[in-house]
Design a protein around this motif. Structure first.
Motif, PDB file in Angstrom:
ATOM      1  N   ILE A 304      46.491  56.650  41.121  1.00  0.00           N
ATOM      2  CA  ILE A 304      45.767  55.376  41.267  1.00  0.00           C
ATOM      3  C   ILE A 304      45.022  55.370  42.594  1.00  0.00           C
ATOM      4  O   ILE A 304      43.873  54.943  42.685  1.00  0.00           O
ATOM      5  CB  ILE A 304      46.755  54.190  41.190  1.00  0.00           C
ATOM      6  CG1 ILE A 304      47.386  54.133  39.806  1.00  0.00           C
ATOM      7  CG2 ILE A 304      46.047  52.885  41.508  1.00  0.00           C
ATOM      8  CD1 ILE A 304      48.495  53.124  39.686  1.00  0.00           C
ATOM      9  N   THR A 308      40.981  55.034  42.598  1.00  0.00           N
ATOM     10  CA  THR A 308      40.351  53.819  43.132  1.00  0.00           C
ATOM     11  C   THR A 308      39.799  54.032  44.538  1.00  0.00           C
ATOM     12  O   THR A 308      38.997  53.233  45.002  1.00  0.00           O
ATOM     13  CB  THR A 308      41.364  52.667  43.210  1.00  0.00           C
ATOM     14  OG1 THR A 308      42.441  53.070  44.065  1.00  0.00           O
ATOM     15  CG2 THR A 308      41.913  52.338  41.844  1.00  0.00           C
ATOM     16  N   THR A 368      43.427  45.698  38.211  1.00  0.00           N
ATOM     17  CA  THR A 368      44.514  45.981  37.277  1.00  0.00           C
ATOM     18  C   THR A 368      44.323  47.375  36.730  1.00  0.00           C
ATOM     19  O   THR A 368      43.206  47.732  36.343  1.00  0.00           O
ATOM     20  CB  THR A 368      44.494  44.991  36.093  1.00  0.00           C
ATOM     21  OG1 THR A 368      44.639  43.669  36.594  1.00  0.00           O
ATOM     22  CG2 THR A 368      45.610  45.288  35.105  1.00  0.00           C
ATOM     23  N   MET A 369      45.386  48.166  36.720  1.00  0.00           N
ATOM     24  CA  MET A 369      45.358  49.397  35.942  1.00  0.00           C
ATOM     25  C   MET A 369      46.380  49.242  34.848  1.00  0.00           C
ATOM     26  O   MET A 369      47.551  48.966  35.097  1.00  0.00           O
ATOM     27  CB  MET A 369      45.662  50.615  36.804  1.00  0.00           C
ATOM     28  CG  MET A 369      44.450  51.051  37.591  1.00  0.00           C
ATOM     29  SD  MET A 369      44.388  52.836  37.891  1.00  0.00           S
ATOM     30  CE  MET A 369      43.911  53.490  36.282  1.00  0.00           C
ATOM     31  N   PHE A 371      48.135  51.033  31.552  1.00  0.00           N
ATOM     32  CA  PHE A 371      48.377  52.330  30.927  1.00  0.00           C
ATOM     33  C   PHE A 371      48.985  52.108  29.549  1.00  0.00           C
ATOM     34  O   PHE A 371      49.994  51.422  29.422  1.00  0.00           O
ATOM     35  CB  PHE A 371      49.355  53.164  31.766  1.00  0.00           C
ATOM     36  CG  PHE A 371      48.969  53.242  33.203  1.00  0.00           C
ATOM     37  CD1 PHE A 371      47.885  54.003  33.602  1.00  0.00           C
ATOM     38  CD2 PHE A 371      49.683  52.543  34.169  1.00  0.00           C
ATOM     39  CE1 PHE A 371      47.510  54.070  34.931  1.00  0.00           C
ATOM     40  CE2 PHE A 371      49.317  52.597  35.500  1.00  0.00           C
ATOM     41  CZ  PHE A 371      48.231  53.365  35.875  1.00  0.00           C
ATOM     42  N   ALA A 425      44.198  55.099  30.173  1.00  0.00           N
ATOM     43  CA  ALA A 425      44.306  54.051  31.191  1.00  0.00           C
ATOM     44  C   ALA A 425      43.057  53.186  31.165  1.00  0.00           C
ATOM     45  O   ALA A 425      41.959  53.676  30.891  1.00  0.00           O
ATOM     46  CB  ALA A 425      44.471  54.666  32.575  1.00  0.00           C
ATOM     47  N   LEU A 427      41.011  50.478  33.700  1.00  0.00           N
ATOM     48  CA  LEU A 427      40.943  49.960  35.061  1.00  0.00           C
ATOM     49  C   LEU A 427      39.911  48.851  35.083  1.00  0.00           C
ATOM     50  O   LEU A 427      38.803  49.030  34.599  1.00  0.00           O
ATOM     51  CB  LEU A 427      40.515  51.070  36.036  1.00  0.00           C
ATOM     52  CG  LEU A 427      39.898  50.651  37.375  1.00  0.00           C
ATOM     53  CD1 LEU A 427      40.902  49.904  38.239  1.00  0.00           C
ATOM     54  CD2 LEU A 427      39.365  51.858  38.127  1.00  0.00           C
ATOM     55  N   ASN A 462      51.607  48.060  33.614  1.00  0.00           N
ATOM     56  CA  ASN A 462      50.579  47.437  34.450  1.00  0.00           C
ATOM     57  C   ASN A 462      50.827  47.788  35.897  1.00  0.00           C
ATOM     58  O   ASN A 462      51.947  47.688  36.388  1.00  0.00           O
ATOM     59  CB  ASN A 462      50.649  45.910  34.351  1.00  0.00           C
ATOM     60  CG  ASN A 462      50.046  45.388  33.078  1.00  0.00           C
ATOM     61  OD1 ASN A 462      48.921  45.729  32.737  1.00  0.00           O
ATOM     62  ND2 ASN A 462      50.802  44.564  32.363  1.00  0.00           N
ATOM     63  N   SER A 463      49.768  48.193  36.565  1.00  0.00           N
ATOM     64  CA  SER A 463      49.871  48.408  37.996  1.00  0.00           C
ATOM     65  C   SER A 463      48.807  47.537  38.643  1.00  0.00           C
ATOM     66  O   SER A 463      47.641  47.624  38.301  1.00  0.00           O
ATOM     67  CB  SER A 463      49.618  49.886  38.302  1.00  0.00           C
ATOM     68  OG  SER A 463      50.030  50.185  39.589  1.00  0.00           O
TER      69      SER A 463
END
Ligand SMILES: *[C@@H]1O[C@H](CO)[C@@H](O)[C@H](O)[C@H]1NC(C)=O
Ligand SMILES: *[C@@H]1O[C@H](CO)[C@@H](O)[C@H](O)[C@H]1NC(C)=O
Length: 507
Positions: A304, A308, A368-369, A371, A425, A427, A462-463
């Motif tokens: 990530i 990013t 928000t990422m 997956f 994923a 993003l 969710n990350s």
């Protein structure tokens, strides 16, 4: 006078191209002497040598500047081992000047407002594909899905094996109901009314270091795991006020009983209109990704960071990974992951660095990422009902009896739906840029939800990357964390409740 003229003529002569056009008045030795001067100062060879030196010098200077820039880059805002200099003494004072005196490679607080910025990936246009390199020996393709919100899809972000590991870790940790109708499993983050827990149980859960006392830091730590959790900001604030009013700065169980009536609280008060109607059904858990966590979770976070290009400190201080399982019929209504910033709200994640008085806490999530950990046979799409819509009006979401946020009814009507494919994923940025490199307004187009699963089981993770729209507040918070880490490594036996590691030590 004559001498000068001769000299001048001599130069003319040279410029004409080395033709020995000697004036009859010149003494014979003069041209020779002039010739030596010419060849040493004005010859092409000399000029080339000077220019080469000049360019090498310039390149050296540029190289040095780049070196300095990358070594003091924004990623190092919080130095990893917490060696943040003596300047972190006073959390309240804005940008202490002593920080600049710290040795190079450490925190430069004064540079902060100018140099600290949040990169954004360029969308270019819908359908644009860019190559990204996240793992050795492989490039991933990242496709722009929409510009409002800025949304990308990266197939194969996780391998099949990695998806399996994350799902198993979540199962090992244990999933909690995200809905309100199923009995609580006694877990910390269940959405249950607190009625089902006794005062002793609540006290014990709050008492992170289990010393029989509630310290301010413990209450503050709990504000981090707020999303869909059992303690509302109101309750936390009430307890915190109790702690602060106590002369010792700590609460015993007896004090706690007086300060906070568990039986009174029956759920969360939602502050925003959209949230008040927010409905979901699923199970979820949180996985800590920092030091000591499973290497797959660790790797995921590093990916990530490289995707990013955000400062690693920001990503590392963000919420843990949320893993959600949607079974048949499970869904979530359309919502925003982050919150609009108002003067009367404060970000949950930086609250420790701020004002603990009467402010509403909200989630501040720059991006928000998401997956997909499994593919779904039917249904379960992620819907973005207003993606790339020409305009956005909140009242237009509900029109002619059609509520676009109601995914159980209107999933087919949204502008964009993404089908879950294991390993893919997504993003997206929940916020616009403020035009000065920091996080700006909430991007209302980032509204999204989960269509009901029709066949199969949907697993997602969710990350979120937490950023405070007030970048001084974010900086204060990061300084505090660095300070904590420093203190922690200094005296191990002392309890230092702040980072996620204290809350999520088990995984
Ligand atoms: C805390 O909030 C109060 C009221 O909003 C304000 O007057 C005060 O300046 C704030 N303090 C800090 C340190 O932000
Ligand atoms: C989407 O765009 C159309 C056309 O501009 C507009 O009529 C409609 O209200 C928009 N929808 C929302 C939810 O704003």
């Amino acid at each position: 006078m004559e001498d000068f003229q001769e000299h001048f003529m001599g130069q003319e002569e040279f410029n004409d191209g080395d033709k020995p056009l000697l004036s009859p008045f010149n003494p014979p030795f003069r041209p020779t002497r002039l010739h030596i001067q010419r060849s040493s100062i004005c010859s092409r060879a000399y000029f080339v040598v000077v220019m080469v030196f000049f360019h090498v010098y310039i390149l050296n200077v540029i190289g040095l500047l780049l070196y300095v820039h990358y070594n003091n880059g924004p990623g190092d805002l919080v130095s990893r081992d917490g060696a943040t200099s003596a300047s972190v003494g006073d959390s309240g004072s804005p940008l202490p000047h002593t920080a600049a005196a710290s040795p190079s490679g450490e925190l430069h607080v004064e540079d902060y407002s100018q140099s600290y910025s949040l990169p954004r990936i360029e969308g270019i246009r819908v359908g644009h594909v860019q190559q990204v390199s996240l793992v050795p020996d492989k490039t991933h393709e990242m496709r722009t899905i929409s510009l409002k919100p800025l949304l990308f899809e990266i197939p194969g972000f996780l391998s099949e094996e990695e998806c399996r590991v994350v799902v198993q870790l979540a199962q090992l940790k244990g999933l909690m109901e995200s809905q309100t109708t199923v009995p609580s499993q006694g877990q910390e983050e269940s959405n249950q009314p607190l009625l089902s827990l006794s005062t002793e149980e609540v006290f014990s859960l709050l008492d992170l270091n289990q010393d029989g006392l509630l310290q301010k830091q413990e209450i503050v730590s709990h504000s981090r795991s707020r999303d869909g959790t059992w303690l509302s900001p109101d309750s936390l604030r009430q307890i915190l006020t109790g702690v602060e009013d106590c002369p010792t700065g700590m609460l015993t169980l007896g004090d706690f009983r007086r300060v906070y009536d568990v039986s009174q609280r029956t759920g969360q008060q939602k502050s925003r209109k959209l949230l008040s109607q927010f409905k979901q059904r699923s199970k979820h858990t949180w996985l800590y990704q920092g030091q000591g966590s499973h290497h797959v979770l660790h790797t995921l976070r590093n990916r990530i960071i490289s995707l990013t290009r955000l400062p690693s400190a920001l990503v590392e201080l963000s919420e843990p990974l949320q893993v959600i399982r949607y079974e048949h019929g499970d869904f979530s209504n359309a919502h925003h992951d982050s919150s609009p910033s108002h003067s009367e709200t404060t970000c949950t994640h930086t609250r420790l660095a701020g004002n603990t008085s009467a402010l509403t806490e909200v989630s501040c999530r720059y991006l928000t990422m998401l997956f997909y950990l499994s593919s779904v046979e039917e249904g379960g799409e992620t819907t973005f009902p207003v993606a790339d819509n020409r305009t956005y009006e909140e009242h237009a979401l509900v029109q002619d009896g059609v509520d676009l946020t109601d995914t159980q009814e209107t999933c087919g009507r949204g502008n964009l739906r993404m089908k879950p494919t294991a390993g893919t994923a997504l993003l997206w940025y929940n916020h616009l840029s403020d035009g000065r490199g920091w996080m700006g307004e909430l991007d209302e187009y980032s509204l999204h939800g989960d269509c009901p699963v029709r066949r199969g089981v949907k697993w997602v993770a969710n990350s979120w990357v937490n950023v405070d729209p007030d970048h001084q507040q974010q900086a204060r918070y990061q300084r505090l964390v660095a300070q904590r880490h420093q203190a922690k490594s200094g005296m191990e036996e002392h309890y230092q409740p702040l980072s996620h590691s204290d809350l999520h030590q088990d995984l």
